[in-house]
Enzyme design. Sequence first.
Site, PDB file in Angstrom:
ATOM      1  N   THR A 169     -44.039  42.022 -72.495  1.00 37.98           N
ATOM      2  CA  THR A 169     -45.455  41.657 -72.423  1.00 37.98           C
ATOM      3  C   THR A 169     -46.333  42.656 -73.181  1.00 37.98           C
ATOM      4  O   THR A 169     -47.231  42.254 -73.916  1.00 37.98           O
ATOM      5  CB  THR A 169     -45.921  41.578 -70.955  1.00 37.98           C
ATOM      6  OG1 THR A 169     -45.557  42.790 -70.273  1.00 37.98           O
ATOM      7  CG2 THR A 169     -45.286  40.419 -70.241  1.00 37.98           C
ATOM      8  N   THR A 170     -46.055  43.937 -73.017  1.00 35.43           N
ATOM      9  CA  THR A 170     -46.850  44.964 -73.703  1.00 35.43           C
ATOM     10  C   THR A 170     -46.683  44.828 -75.211  1.00 35.43           C
ATOM     11  O   THR A 170     -47.652  44.926 -75.971  1.00 35.43           O
ATOM     12  CB  THR A 170     -46.427  46.372 -73.246  1.00 35.43           C
ATOM     13  OG1 THR A 170     -46.492  46.432 -71.826  1.00 35.43           O
ATOM     14  CG2 THR A 170     -47.328  47.433 -73.841  1.00 35.43           C
ATOM     15  N   ASP A 228     -46.243  48.137 -66.261  1.00 36.25           N
ATOM     16  CA  ASP A 228     -45.842  46.768 -66.602  1.00 36.25           C
ATOM     17  C   ASP A 228     -47.057  46.042 -67.178  1.00 36.25           C
ATOM     18  O   ASP A 228     -48.068  45.859 -66.495  1.00 36.25           O
ATOM     19  CB  ASP A 228     -45.328  46.059 -65.348  1.00 36.25           C
ATOM     20  CG  ASP A 228     -44.831  44.657 -65.650  1.00 36.25           C
ATOM     21  OD1 ASP A 228     -44.044  44.500 -66.598  1.00 36.25           O
ATOM     22  OD2 ASP A 228     -45.249  43.713 -64.954  1.00 36.25           O
ATOM     23  N   ASP A 241     -37.996  42.311 -64.073  1.00 33.04           N
ATOM     24  CA  ASP A 241     -37.979  42.133 -65.538  1.00 33.04           C
ATOM     25  C   ASP A 241     -36.558  42.236 -66.079  1.00 33.04           C
ATOM     26  O   ASP A 241     -36.142  41.449 -66.937  1.00 33.04           O
ATOM     27  CB  ASP A 241     -38.861  43.188 -66.220  1.00 33.04           C
ATOM     28  CG  ASP A 241     -40.348  42.881 -66.087  1.00 33.04           C
ATOM     29  OD1 ASP A 241     -40.681  41.806 -65.560  1.00 33.04           O
ATOM     30  OD2 ASP A 241     -41.167  43.724 -66.490  1.00 33.04           O
TER      31      ASP A 241
END
Length: 555
Positions: free
Chosen positions: A101-102, A68, A396
């Site tokens: 996010t990545t 994550d 998520d």
Amino acid sequence: MAQQQQRMQGQPMIIMGDDAQRVKDKDAQEHNISAARAVADAVRSTLGPKGMDKMLISSMGDVTITNDGVTILQEMDIDNPTAEMIVEVAETQEDEAGDGTTTAVAIAGELLKNAEDLLERDIHPTAIIKGYNLAAEQAREEVDNVAIDVDPEDEDLIRSVAETSMTGKGAELDKELLSGIIYQAINQVAVEAADGSTVVDAANINVETQTGRSVGDSELLVGAAIDKDPVHDEMPSDVEDAKILLLNEAIEVEEAEADTSVNIESPDQLQSFLDQEEEQLKQKVQQIVDTGANVVFCQKGIDDMAQHYLAKEGILAVRRTKKSDIEFLTNVLNTSVVTDLDSASEADVASGSVSRDAEDELFYVEGHDENAHGVTILLRASTDHVVDELERGVTDALDVSAQTLSDGRVLPGGGAIEVEVADRLRDFADSVSGREQLAVEAFADSLELVPRVLAENAGLDSIDTLVDLRSAHESGEERTGLNVLSGNLEDTFEAGVVEPAHAKEQAVTSASEAANLVLKIDDIISAGDLSTDKGDDEGGAGGMGGMGGGMGGMM
């Protein structure tokens, strides 16, 4: 005298301390870009279903195994001001969209890499920033144009969004079960707003974890699950017609605020003193009885004597209930927390039911108020590390599913949207005059990082994949993406690889704003070294390198 002569010649003087450092112009840009790219490179290998995990070990020896993006960046010991700006991109993405996010961080790193190439060609940062802003605005428009509207009743599509989000985060084998639980959970707490839109209040969904069981044993509970025991063996464990009081006051003898001492001259005086304490506890228990409550969840302690009296009255009491559990119970029961028993009344007592799961040692609490909302997802897995990563994946997935229900737009995944938007941005670049056109094209190239990294992480040839994807999209196949499991190109929307449009828009916005912020800096002036950690551990700061001990270890 020499200084006076310098002033007379009109030369600028900068007076700085001996420890101060200054990096100017091109050196400053290179320093900032390399720091930001180092952060992006650290999480790139985690992107996609075939992404690898990172093992993060804190200074206390705590181990976290995850892929994550935001968790990795928060746990890493990053000690560089520019790198921390990129970490903020991930945190903003997590807060606003819940996932992606990545992607956001990787795109930000690629934007800076491509900007560096433009800077080498003597294109001014202002032109690059303007071009990036134009491209980001156009990219958001194109995302909206490509987006597919979602019917809130379309269970299959919303479950596909949840499954796509969870894939690669330790939940693949049971993703059908988990996506079903997630869909039921968000439907339980979804309400219709005044304008007719659907709103999902995530505060009404609680996620609890347990180890020692398989993921397939995870379940959805309507209400709350409280991991506590009754304070007394004689208390009932199941109360069907429960009158529940939430209490944030200790059921204990009140101590004097000031330090006091009592001189006792006879056993009678001691007994009188003890009788008075007992009477005080009896009075507190009687106040609870007077409210009509037969179940008490207390956030603080309960004295042994008070436990005895509560058990005699047939009241189920639980002490030291977590603050987060108490707050969640206020949603489940549609009630408030009592902070002073003297003012407690029947109005503070909520109606519900309480049952005990002896095997799991949990209390299940359900509210009977029609305005009450609250469900608990009980996740189970074999070990702490597995269940922690599962929780991150499900959280998520919950966020993006709720966002999809509210926003009502989805996109084909597997890199399809990035290649399509990049293709459209290159067409848009033709209408942009000046050097900004090159920045728009660089922005388009940066978006294509996503399918390239997806292919790399799956062990496929990234260049061949990108060429084939571009060819398909130029032929009008706007939903064609990469199936990383088979290595083939296909209509990812039909294949059930679906992403929320809001998360993609937010990723583009966050990445471009962060890149522009870094590009605008042409001078770094530091009173000491260029790290942000001013503690004793100077070795970890790294001065100009400045990526910190933990960051260096990750590289």
